[in-house]
Design a protein around this motif. Structure first.
Motif, PDB file in Angstrom:
ATOM      1  N   VAL A   1       0.879  -1.164   0.000  1.00  8.08           N
ATOM      2  CA  VAL A   1       0.000   0.000   0.000  1.00  8.08           C
ATOM      3  C   VAL A   1       0.919   1.216   0.000  1.00  8.08           C
ATOM      4  CG1 VAL A   1      -1.777   1.268   1.249  1.00  8.08           C
ATOM      5  CG2 VAL A   1      -1.764  -1.224   1.339  1.00  8.08           C
ATOM      6  N   ASN A   2       0.929   1.944  -1.099  1.00  8.10           N
ATOM      7  CA  ASN A   2       1.858   3.058  -1.271  1.00  8.10           C
ATOM      8  C   ASN A   2       3.275   2.547  -1.018  1.00  8.10           C
ATOM      9  OD1 ASN A   2      -0.204   4.941  -1.967  1.00  8.10           O
ATOM     10  ND2 ASN A   2      -0.728   5.053   0.206  1.00  8.10           N
ATOM     11  N   ASP A   3       3.975   3.075  -0.045  1.00  5.23           N
ATOM     12  CA  ASP A   3       5.349   2.653   0.232  1.00  5.23           C
ATOM     13  C   ASP A   3       5.421   1.711   1.425  1.00  5.23           C
ATOM     14  OD1 ASP A   3       6.216   4.266  -1.867  1.00  5.23           O
ATOM     15  OD2 ASP A   3       6.469   6.007  -0.558  1.00  5.23           O
TER      16      ASP A   3
ATOM     17  N   HIS B   1      12.470   0.607  16.157  1.00  7.13           N
ATOM     18  CA  HIS B   1      12.430   1.195  14.820  1.00  7.13           C
ATOM     19  C   HIS B   1      12.531   2.709  15.025  1.00  7.13           C
ATOM     20  CE1 HIS B   1      11.157  -2.642  13.049  1.00  7.13           C
ATOM     21  NE2 HIS B   1      10.361  -2.757  14.107  1.00  7.13           N
ATOM     22  N   ASP B   2      13.667   3.275  14.657  1.00  2.00           N
ATOM     23  CA  ASP B   2      13.904   4.694  14.914  1.00  2.00           C
ATOM     24  C   ASP B   2      13.018   5.627  14.097  1.00  2.00           C
ATOM     25  OD1 ASP B   2      15.938   4.333  16.850  1.00  2.00           O
ATOM     26  OD2 ASP B   2      17.438   4.061  15.265  1.00  2.00           O
ATOM     27  N   HIS B   3      12.604   5.204  12.890  1.00  3.62           N
ATOM     28  CA  HIS B   3      11.943   6.128  11.975  1.00  3.62           C
ATOM     29  C   HIS B   3      10.531   5.732  11.563  1.00  3.62           C
ATOM     30  CE1 HIS B   3      15.840   8.015  11.736  1.00  3.62           C
ATOM     31  NE2 HIS B   3      16.367   6.845  11.446  1.00  3.62           N
ATOM     32  N   THR B   4       9.984   4.665  12.159  1.00  2.44           N
ATOM     33  CA  THR B   4       8.639   4.260  11.756  1.00  2.44           C
ATOM     34  C   THR B   4       7.882   3.627  12.915  1.00  2.44           C
ATOM     35  OG1 THR B   4       7.343   3.003  10.147  1.00  2.44           O
ATOM     36  CG2 THR B   4       9.370   1.966  10.933  1.00  2.44           C
ATOM     37  N   ASP B   5       6.578   3.831  12.921  1.00  4.61           N
ATOM     38  CA  ASP B   5       5.702   3.101  13.834  1.00  4.61           C
ATOM     39  C   ASP B   5       5.597   1.666  13.316  1.00  4.61           C
ATOM     40  OD1 ASP B   5       5.184   5.615  14.983  1.00  4.61           O
ATOM     41  OD2 ASP B   5       3.301   5.859  13.903  1.00  4.61           O
ATOM     42  N   GLU B   6       5.107   0.759  14.174  1.00  3.70           N
ATOM     43  CA  GLU B   6       4.883  -0.628  13.751  1.00  3.70           C
ATOM     44  C   GLU B   6       3.463  -1.026  14.149  1.00  3.70           C
ATOM     45  OE1 GLU B   6       7.194  -4.896  13.721  1.00  3.70           O
ATOM     46  OE2 GLU B   6       7.714  -3.464  15.277  1.00  3.70           O
TER      47      GLU B   6
ATOM     48  N   THR C   1       8.170  -0.402   3.247  1.00  2.00           N
ATOM     49  CA  THR C   1       8.940  -1.370   2.472  1.00  2.00           C
ATOM     50  C   THR C   1      10.416  -1.244   2.834  1.00  2.00           C
ATOM     51  OG1 THR C   1       7.338  -1.295   0.683  1.00  2.00           O
ATOM     52  CG2 THR C   1       9.547  -2.082   0.120  1.00  2.00           C
ATOM     53  N   GLY C   2      11.047  -2.388   3.090  1.00  2.00           N
ATOM     54  CA  GLY C   2      12.461  -2.409   3.448  1.00  2.00           C
ATOM     55  C   GLY C   2      12.738  -2.379   4.934  1.00  2.00           C
TER      56      GLY C   2
END
Length: 139
Positions: free
Chosen positions: A36-38, A55-60, A114-115
């Protein structure tokens, strides 16, 4: 017929989560069912403990499809554990150290950019039963 994640911009077919979950047995080794999108939409079978990670830069985002998930959190106010029964959702905020644990066999659906590595940007030593991956294609 196998169901692979579709490239963005191409028409997709519905993905049966039951069939997708039945297609693999590995624990803590997510499969990408779509994007979904990125973001990847991943499913995983889990049991036992994962690893403390952040995860320093994203929620989970977690959705419990079956079973029960416990997520230990290290927050500024102290350590706590949230319990997610079947049908529950929970988002771990970016930068929050956490450790998922499943006391019984559990199926999850996750949203992550993604990634994103399953063991985060920083983590404890990864045990053999945890797959440090950005997700596997659905076979």
């Amino acid at each position: 017929m196998t169901q692979e994640p579709q490239e963005l911009g191409k028409a997709q077919e519905p993905v049966s989560l039951d069939r997708a979950l039945a297609s693999f047995t590995e624990r803590w080794s997510p499969r990408i069912v779509t994007a979904v999108n990125d973001y990847d939409v991943r499913i995983a079978k889990v049991e036992g403990e994962h690893v403390w990670h952040v995860h320093d830069h994203t929620d989970e985002f977690f959705l419990v499809l079956d079973g029960e998930l416990h997520i230990a959190l290290r927050e500024p106010s102290g350590e706590r554990t949230v319990v997610l029964p079947k049908g529950s959702v929970f988002t771990v905020p970016r930068g929050t150290e956490h450790k998922p644990c499943a006391p019984v066999p559990t199926a999850l659906l996750l949203f992550e950019p993604t990634g994103t590595l399953t063991v985060g940007d920083r983590h404890d030593e990864v045990p053999d039963h945890v797959d440090a991956t950005t997700g596997h294609a659905l076979h």
